[in-house]
Every structure is written in C-alpha cells, then in structure tokens.
Motif scaffolding. Structure first.
Motif, short mmCIF file in Angstrom:
data_model
loop_
_atom_site.label_atom_id
_atom_site.label_comp_id
_atom_site.label_asym_id
_atom_site.label_seq_id
_atom_site.Cartn_x
_atom_site.Cartn_y
_atom_site.Cartn_z
N PHE A 1 -1.21 6.58 9.66
CA PHE A 1 -1.51 5.58 10.67
C PHE A 1 -1.15 4.22 10.11
O PHE A 1 -1.37 3.20 10.73
CB PHE A 1 -3.01 5.59 10.97
CG PHE A 1 -3.80 5.31 9.74
CD1 PHE A 1 -4.22 4.03 9.46
CD2 PHE A 1 -4.06 6.30 8.82
CE1 PHE A 1 -4.90 3.75 8.29
CE2 PHE A 1 -4.73 6.03 7.65
CZ PHE A 1 -5.16 4.75 7.39
N LEU A 2 -0.64 4.18 8.88
CA LEU A 2 -0.52 2.92 8.17
C LEU A 2 0.81 2.23 8.42
O LEU A 2 1.86 2.86 8.36
CB LEU A 2 -0.66 3.15 6.66
CG LEU A 2 -2.03 3.61 6.19
CD1 LEU A 2 -1.96 4.14 4.78
CD2 LEU A 2 -3.00 2.44 6.27
N GLN B 1 0.81 -1.20 0.00
CA GLN B 1 0.00 0.00 0.00
C GLN B 1 0.85 1.26 0.00
O GLN B 1 1.85 1.34 0.70
CB GLN B 1 -0.91 0.00 1.23
CG GLN B 1 -1.96 1.09 1.18
CD GLN B 1 -2.91 1.02 2.36
OE1 GLN B 1 -2.52 0.61 3.44
NE2 GLN B 1 -4.15 1.40 2.14
N PRO C 1 -4.37 11.61 12.14
CA PRO C 1 -4.80 10.61 13.09
C PRO C 1 -3.80 10.32 14.22
O PRO C 1 -4.07 9.48 15.07
CB PRO C 1 -4.98 9.37 12.22
CG PRO C 1 -4.01 9.55 11.12
CD PRO C 1 -3.79 11.02 10.93
N ASN D 1 -15.15 -3.02 5.71
CA ASN D 1 -15.43 -1.68 6.21
C ASN D 1 -16.81 -1.57 6.83
O ASN D 1 -17.01 -0.84 7.79
CB ASN D 1 -15.30 -0.67 5.08
CG ASN D 1 -13.93 -0.76 4.47
OD1 ASN D 1 -12.95 -0.50 5.13
ND2 ASN D 1 -13.87 -1.20 3.23
N VAL D 2 -17.74 -2.28 6.25
CA VAL D 2 -19.09 -2.26 6.81
C VAL D 2 -19.05 -2.88 8.20
O VAL D 2 -19.61 -2.34 9.15
CB VAL D 2 -20.06 -3.02 5.89
CG1 VAL D 2 -21.42 -3.15 6.54
CG2 VAL D 2 -20.17 -2.32 4.54
N THR E 1 -0.40 -4.29 -4.81
CA THR E 1 -1.48 -4.70 -3.91
C THR E 1 -1.79 -6.18 -4.02
O THR E 1 -2.06 -6.85 -3.03
CB THR E 1 -2.77 -3.92 -4.26
OG1 THR E 1 -2.42 -2.57 -4.51
CG2 THR E 1 -3.77 -3.99 -3.14
N GLU F 1 -18.65 -6.94 4.16
CA GLU F 1 -17.54 -6.19 3.61
C GLU F 1 -16.79 -5.63 4.82
O GLU F 1 -17.40 -5.15 5.77
CB GLU F 1 -18.11 -5.07 2.74
CG GLU F 1 -17.33 -4.79 1.49
CD GLU F 1 -16.33 -3.70 1.72
OE1 GLU F 1 -15.20 -3.83 1.25
OE2 GLU F 1 -16.69 -2.75 2.40
N ILE G 1 -16.52 -3.14 10.35
CA ILE G 1 -15.86 -2.35 11.39
C ILE G 1 -16.40 -0.94 11.52
O ILE G 1 -16.21 -0.29 12.53
CB ILE G 1 -14.32 -2.31 11.21
CG1 ILE G 1 -13.93 -1.66 9.90
CG2 ILE G 1 -13.73 -3.69 11.30
CD1 ILE G 1 -12.44 -1.63 9.70
N ASN G 2 -17.08 -0.44 10.49
CA ASN G 2 -17.64 0.91 10.60
C ASN G 2 -19.04 0.91 11.17
O ASN G 2 -19.40 1.81 11.92
CB ASN G 2 -17.72 1.57 9.22
CG ASN G 2 -16.36 1.99 8.70
OD1 ASN G 2 -15.42 2.12 9.46
ND2 ASN G 2 -16.29 2.21 7.41
N ASP G 3 -19.84 -0.05 10.75
CA ASP G 3 -21.26 0.01 11.09
C ASP G 3 -21.71 -1.09 12.03
O ASP G 3 -22.36 -0.83 13.02
CB ASP G 3 -22.10 -0.07 9.81
CG ASP G 3 -21.74 1.03 8.83
OD1 ASP G 3 -21.52 2.16 9.29
OD2 ASP G 3 -21.65 0.76 7.62
N PRO H 1 0.93 4.87 1.29
CA PRO H 1 0.21 5.70 2.26
C PRO H 1 -0.16 7.07 1.69
O PRO H 1 -1.01 7.75 2.25
CB PRO H 1 1.20 5.85 3.41
CG PRO H 1 2.53 5.60 2.82
CD PRO H 1 2.33 4.65 1.68
N GLU I 1 -16.52 2.33 24.97
CA GLU I 1 -15.57 2.39 23.86
C GLU I 1 -16.26 1.89 22.59
O GLU I 1 -17.14 1.04 22.64
CB GLU I 1 -14.33 1.53 24.16
CG GLU I 1 -13.33 2.19 25.07
CD GLU I 1 -12.67 3.41 24.44
OE1 GLU I 1 -12.41 3.39 23.22
OE2 GLU I 1 -12.44 4.39 25.17
N ARG I 2 -15.81 2.40 21.44
CA ARG I 2 -16.55 2.06 20.22
C ARG I 2 -16.43 0.58 19.82
O ARG I 2 -17.31 0.04 19.15
CB ARG I 2 -16.16 2.97 19.05
CG ARG I 2 -14.83 2.73 18.46
CD ARG I 2 -14.63 3.62 17.23
NE ARG I 2 -15.56 3.29 16.16
CZ ARG I 2 -16.47 4.11 15.67
NH1 ARG I 2 -16.61 5.30 16.14
NH2 ARG I 2 -17.25 3.72 14.68
#
Lengths: 507, 307
Positions: A45-46, A34, A123, A388-389, A223, A386, A391-393, A36, A427-428
């Motif tokens: 943060f990577l 990746q 971040p 991101n879904v 990648t 997915e 860990i995000n939602d 950054p 905490e989240r």
C-alpha cells in the motif's frame, strides 16, 4: 610517527579514489525513505513501493506525472452494459522480463489472484471488489464484469494492486520467490534486492514503449532526511524522492552547487478537522469563526516557505471533484469575533488541538493557529500524539480534542476517496458527524458513471462540507525532490511514481 | 566457582525472559499494525482490518502469540516481518554483524586512545598535560553524539568528499561512525583510567617496584596497569552493553544497516516480530557479556569467587 603520517595520507588518498562519485555512465542512484519489504503488487500500500515498482510493472492503464489517464497494457476500452462491463483491447507483442508473453490470460490471472485468497491477505483487494469476473474473449481482448459501476476503476487500474503479473513465472517459482524477485513488463527489470538497504534494476530493452536511456537504476533506502541530503550533496545520490526532504532543508540544498530542489503540488492535503459533537466546536458558527480567524496564506509563507497552496475543501486542486470556482474563506478576525459573539462564546474559551507529535512542521503550524485563535479570544492548547496513536486510537475512537490534524494523500486523485471516508456516517475517520443529507450525496455519486454529472455532484459535496464548516481546510503541500544537475529529462511526479524511461544522466 | 556460574546463568535466563515478555506486551499496547498496513489503500472497512489481523496472527490471545514467538526462538525461527513478510532471521543475520563490528571497532578505538591518555594524565597529575586531557574529556562529554556525527559528515563527506556519508561499503565506511562513538566513549574512559591509575600508583607495591629501581615505564605498564585491569575490564565489558543500546542514533544518522536501524523502523511500523527479535537478540548479547564479565571478574579476583 612519520610512517604513521605516510600511512594516513595514503589511506586518505586511497579513500578519495574510492569515494569520489564513481558512477558508471548511465547509472542513476535514488534515495527512497522506505523499503516496502515486498515487491508483490497485491501485498503493498506504500507510496515507496510504487516509486520503485512503477518501473518494473505496467497496468492496463497508466497515469503519468501529468495525471492524465492514458493506455498502458490496454490500447483501448469500451464501457458496455451501462458501465457493468468494460471491454479492454490489449497491446500485442508485449513480453514479461522473463520472456513470458503478455496476453488476456495474464490479465485474468492477475485479477483472479488479486481478488482471491492470495489478495485477501493483503491491503489491495478492497479497492477492486467492484470487479466480479474477468472474462477472456480472445488472446488480446478481455471483459471486466462489474457487480456495481465503479467510476474510479480505470484510475485504480493504473494503481498498485492492478499491476499485471506473469502467471507462468509465479506458478513456477512460487509466491514467496515473487515477493523478492519481481517480474513485470515495465521498462526496467529486477536485478537484486538487499532488504532495508537497496534494490537494483537494469534497463529492459524490449519494453513496448522503447528502451530506457539509462542502463541501471539503484534505489537506496535512507530514512533520515539529513543523511539522504548529505548523500545528495556528496554526489553519491542523484535524486532524493519524497516524502524525505522537509521544507526546512530546502535552503541547504539550494545553497549547494550542482544540486537543486524541484517541487510539484502533491495530492497530500492537511486539515484541522472539528469535533462536531462536543465542546465549543459543536456550534457551526464557532467552527466558521475559527476558519475566519486563521491566516492560512501567512502560515504558508512563513512556515512552509511557500511550498504549499491554500485549499477550499479537503482535496487538492489535482483531485477529480475539485471546484476552481469555490472561494477561499478570507482571513477576517473581526468577522470571527462577531460570529463568536453571536454564538455566545466570550473571551477565554478553550479548545484542544491534537497533532502528530513527530511532524515538526505541522507543530509549528499548530502553534501559529493557536496564536491566531488567541487573537479572537480562544485559548488553544496543543496536544501532540505519537502518529500511530493518533490515527489508530484517538481519531477512530472519537477521543480527540475540539480540533485534530488530519493529513490525507488521496492517491486516486478522486475526491470520492477522501470525502466518503471523512464524512459518511460510520466511517472510521468520521467518529463525530452523521448527516443523512451528506450520506445521500456521497452514496449517490458512487453510482453515476457520467463523468461531468459525477464531478458536479462531488463539487456539491465539497461546498456542502464548507457550508457546514466540517474542517479548516489548510493547504495542499508540494512534493519536494532533491535532484542532481547531472540528471536530464527529470519530471517530478506528484505521486512519487517516477517512471524513468526517458531520464538520462550526464557527466 | 561452578555454583557461582550456575546461579549467574539462571539469573541471565530469567532476565532475557522478562525482557522479551515486557517488550512483546508493551509494543502491543501502542497501536494496531493492521491500520498501519492499510493506510493509503483507499476505503478500508472493519472486515478488511479483521482479515489482515488474521493473516498476521494478531487475532489470537497475547499469550498464544508470545508462546509462538518464544518457541520459535528456541528452534531459531524468529517469524516474519509484518512489512512484506521478510524472514526476521534473515534480517537479523545481516544486521547483527554490522552492529557488532561497529561496536567492537568503536570500543577498541576508545580503549587504545584512553589508556595512554589516562595514564599520562595520572602520571602528570595537576600539570598542564593532565589539565589539557581533562578539559578535552569534558568537551568530548558535552557533545551530543548525533551532532558530532553530522559535523563529521559535513566536513569529511560534503566539504572534502573524502568519506561516504552513509551506508556500509567496506572499511572506509567505519571511519566516521566508529570515530563518533569512540570520541564519546573515550571522554568517559580517560577519566576512569586516570582515577584507577591514581589509586594504584598510591599503593605500596608500586613504591616497592620503584624502590627496586625499575624504570618508570616498567612500573606503569607492568605493575600498575595490570592491577588496574580488574575495574577496567568490568567497566569496558559493561560499557559494551550500553554501547549496543546507544548505537541506535549513530546507526540512524549513518544509515548503518544494523540492529538499531532495524529496531527504529520496526517501532515506527509496528512491526512486532522484528522488534521482538531485535530486543531478544540485544538482551541476550548484553546479558551474556555481563555474565562473561562476572565470570572473568571472579577469575581475576579470587576474593569475589569465594563470597
């Protein structure tokens, strides 16, 4: 037709000359998964920022592949005022790549930038908020004033945001220029950067730790794992750094002459965490039963090719706070069934396991877990999301099934960084549980600066979470490197931060 | 004709607008980039996330963000990537030529191969040459393109070390990705050329040309092929649009520094500005090509113009 044939042969011959590994002696080519996109320490943060930038920048402290914290740009430090003030003695005769001298002013500039407006947009700032002021005592002495003691601060000073940056250079060229043309005090200096393609570095002969063996380093951003491995096999890449190579590709590399796989335990751990609020997993006995029902060792052997270690709590053995005396919960389906019977759960109970859909290895692990659970009478369905879904939602909103995958890579190698975020009320990452006793332990260890005392407290937290069976601690995965045989003095770093000072390349 | 072109352009503008609006809206449903950006940063509080969102401009209403993007596009400013703040315009300026060149080379290769093969198959209809070409085309159709790409890499890069397995390092880098795309394209194109040719060969003017005693080559390439041109130009033109979409997979396998790779990584990182820009550029391209095809069609065939 004959001419065409001739032309083709000529073209192929020409291409052979062009493509055969044309490494200049002393050039190392690394494949990194990746880009950054920004080389400023406070904007990232990577891990894949760090794997490059650890060669460009130095921090006050340094943590190498052995994870021991050693002096970096600071030669020593003293904790004063009960841990409210740390005095650093700085290394003398250090220069930045642009010739600018390194001194106390550079340290003050670095942290004022990190903790000020510039750092607020990135971040990294929140990791260093314990620092209230950096005071210059003389050219080579600085005092860090802390608003509260931070036992992990010295480790964090070896981390991303605390890399020392050149004040004059940034003042002269501006922030944006610095993003794409980084200058530090590290063993390699920046040469060129093509976004999403590559970054090139060259040896900085005046480095305080001695000149590097290599002349040049090229990081190519690739990648796709199969592409990175093909480049390694074709002899055009010397090192493929994690996280690129999946476990399944290890045999391919091993079978190919001239390259090999080097693995090292990483800080990354995997767990199946429980919804402790609703469903059958609200019952502690059911959670314990599930842990007994899963043969983690067998999963590691059969799915992970042995490239992992079972864990007793949600941290790797490399983490500060790990307790080597804690025992692994054994695989015991009979005990699991007894516990389930005690909890009044009969055959045919159902639960859902949420996983990251694109993590093919873990999907296999989840299927194995589901098979083990069916042995004790629980029907588990696997719900891929997915990443991101998930860990995000799903996780932060508390919308998971009874169990959900959590991968965690505590880069500070300190259990606090994991435990607090996973178990502290509100905490989240902790949408379900609230335990005042655990909160008190988590808060308590944060104000203790005595290492041994704090370690004991972290170990107590780990045992407490195991007693309450807050998750199925699965395993600690190895970081997998693909390395060409021409690379000498290579030492795999658990955190992908490969410092290349001593590395060299043969023919 | 002017009216025809005017309406087509209006349609094209509407399509591009609709596509960008949909994409900008849809990607915002898929998750919060602030969380992506702060993973691994240690203890993250809601206040930290709010700060990052503000820095990225994500706390504004959707329509404001969208308007910002659209008005930026009109003055050539695509904004900045969430990943490190790189100028999106600069990223596109590097990626677009890479993708276009690969697509053009692939399409050209495919046309050069499929026209003679298609004609041969049509002329020798039912004979062994026709059968062989049709079977080959079926084989070509059945390959998944990524599999073919990986096989080529195995043979030419790893076993024989003749070609670079990835990257864009000059003409030699085009061979494998362009060949992969061309093989897949040719498989369909050959069939199209064959069918079109068969139809044309049945027409009366071909019979007349033959009756005049013209050589078979002249009949085929001068009289028949020209009349095949209308459907073929349309088809190849439209194919170019589809090609740009299909190139994503190939670009990823060969680590080609093009729009596909850019879009793929932007989706993974929730990099809204980059994804919006890539999609806008791609839809602009595809829509303009379709527009050109429509216009060319009208020019080639008066019947369409007058409708």
């Amino acid at each position: 037709m004959r001419n065409v044939k001739k032309a083709l042969t000529a073209a192929l011959l020409a291409s052979t000359v062009m493509v055969a590994p044309v490494f200049a002696a002393g050039t190392l080519t690394i494949s990194s998964p990746q880009d950054p996109g920004n080389w400023d320490p406070i904007d990232t943060f990577l891990v894949n920022w760090a794997s490059v930038a650890t060669n460009i920048f130095d921090g006050l402290t340094y943590r190498g592949p052995d994870l021991e914290l050693v002096p970096g740009l600071a030669t020593g430090w003293d904790e004063l005022d009960d841990g409210q003030r740390i005095r650093f003695t700085l290394r003398e005769d250090v220069v930045f790549h642009n010739g600018e001298p390194f001194n106390a002013e550079a340290v003050r500039f670095t942290f004022e930038r990190l903790l000020g407006e510039q750092g607020a947009a990135g971040p990294q700032q929140s990791n260093y908020v314990a620092i209230s002021e950096v005071e210059v005592i003389d050219d080579y002495t600085v005092d860090f004033h802390l608003s509260e003691p931070d036992p992990v601060l010295l480790t964090k000073l070896a981390g991303y945001g605390a890399m020392i940056v050149p004040p004059q250079y940034i003042a002269e060229h501006g922030e944006e220029h610095f993003d794409n043309n980084p200058v530090g005090t590290g063993p390699f200096s920046f040469v060129s950067y093509s976004p999403r393609e590559e970054i090139r570095l060259e040896a900085f002969a005046d480095h305080w730790d001695g000149a590097p063996e290599l002349d040049n380093v090229v990081y190519r951003f690739i990648t796709e794992p199969s592409t990175a491995v093909a480049e390694l096999q074709a002899g055009r890449v010397d090192i493929v750094i994690p996280p690129t190579i999946p476990v399944g590709m290890i045999p391919t590399i091993e079978a190919h002459e001239g390259i090999s796989v080097v693995t090292v335990p990483s800080p990354t751990v995997q767990a199946l965490r429980f919804n402790t609020q609703s469903g059958i997993t609200a019952d502690e006995n059911v959670r314990k039963a599930i842990i007994y029902a899963i043969d983690r060792q067998a999963i590691i052997e059969s799915i992970l090719g042995g490239e992992a270690e079972p864990i007793t709590s949600f941290q790797s053995p490399l983490a500060f706070g790990y307790d080597p005396d804690m025992e692994l919960v054994p695989y015991d389906p009979d005990k699991a069934m007894a516990l389930l019977a005690e909890a009044g759960i009969g055959a045919g109970a159902t639960l859902q396991i949420d996983v990251r859909g694109n993590d093919s290895t873990f999907n296999e692990v989840a299927q194995a877990v589901s098979a083990y659970l069916s042995v004790v009478g629980i029907n588990a369905t696997i719900q891929p999301y997915e990443t991101n879904v998930l860990i995000n939602d799903i996780i932060p909103e508390g919308r998971t099934g009874e169990m959900f995958q959590q991968a965690w890579g505590g880069w500070t190698f300190d259990y606090d960084n994991t435990a607090y975020l996973m178990y502290h009320t509100g905490e989240r990452w902790n949408p379900y549980d609230s335990d005042p006793e655990l909160d008190a332990l988590l808060n308590g260890q944060r104000s203790i600066t005595d290492r041994a005392e704090r370690e004991a407290m972290l170990q107590e937290i780990a045992r407490y979470t195991a007693d309450r069976a807050l998750e199925v601690p699965l395993y600690n995965v190895n970081a997998i490197y693909g390395v060409s045989d021409r690379v000498e003095n290579f030492e795999a770093a658990p955190d992908s931060r490969l410092r290349l000072t001593r590395v060299s390349v043969g023919e | 004709m002017a009216k025809f072109i005017f309406y087509r352009i209006l349609q094209a503008i509407f399509v591009v607008f609709a596509v960008t609006l949909t994409v900008s809206f849809a990607i915002r449903l898929t998750g919060d980039p602030a969380i992506m950006l702060s993973q691994g940063a240690g203890s993250i509080t809601e206040a930290d996330l709010e700060r990052i969102r503000e820095a990225l401009g994500l706390n504004r209403p959707f329509l404001v963000q969208y308007w910002d993007f659209v008005s930026g596009v009109f003055v050539g400013d695509f904004g900045r990537s969430f990943m490190g703040g790189t100028s999106v315009g600069a990223l596109i300026a590097r990626a677009l030529p890479a993708t276009l060149m690969l697509a053009l080379v692939s399409l050209f290769l495919s046309i050069v191969i499929s026209i003679p093969l298609g004609i041969t198959a049509a002329v020798s209809r039912g004979k062994w040459a026709d059968q062989a070409i049709r079977i080959l085309s079926l084989v070509g159709l059945s390959f998944p393109n990524f599999w073919l790409a990986i096989m080529l890499v195995l043979v030419f890069s790893i076993t024989f070390r003749l070609l670079p397995p990835s990257g864009m390092e000059g003409p030699i880098s085009f061979i494998m990705p362009a060949a992969t795309m061309a093989i897949i394209l040719t498989a369909t194109n050959v069939r199209l050329v064959r069918t079109t040719m068969l139809e044309t060969l049945r027409s009366q003017y071909v019979m007349v040309a033959r009756a005049k005693g013209l050589s078979e080559t002249k009949v085929l390439y001068k009289h028949a092929l020209r009349n095949c041109a209308i459907p073929l130009v349309t088809y190849f033109g439209l194919q170019f649009g589809g090609l740009l979409g299909g190139i994503v997979v190939i670009e990823r396998v060969f680590n080609w520094p093009g729009l596909g790779t850019l879009a793929f990584e932007a989706v993974a990182a929730r990099d809204y500005p980059v994804l919006q820009a890539v999609i806008t550029v791609l839809s602009l391209l595809i829509v303009s090509i379709n527009l050109l095809v429509d216009i060319a069609y009208g020019l080639l065939d008066p019947r369409i113009r007058t409708e």
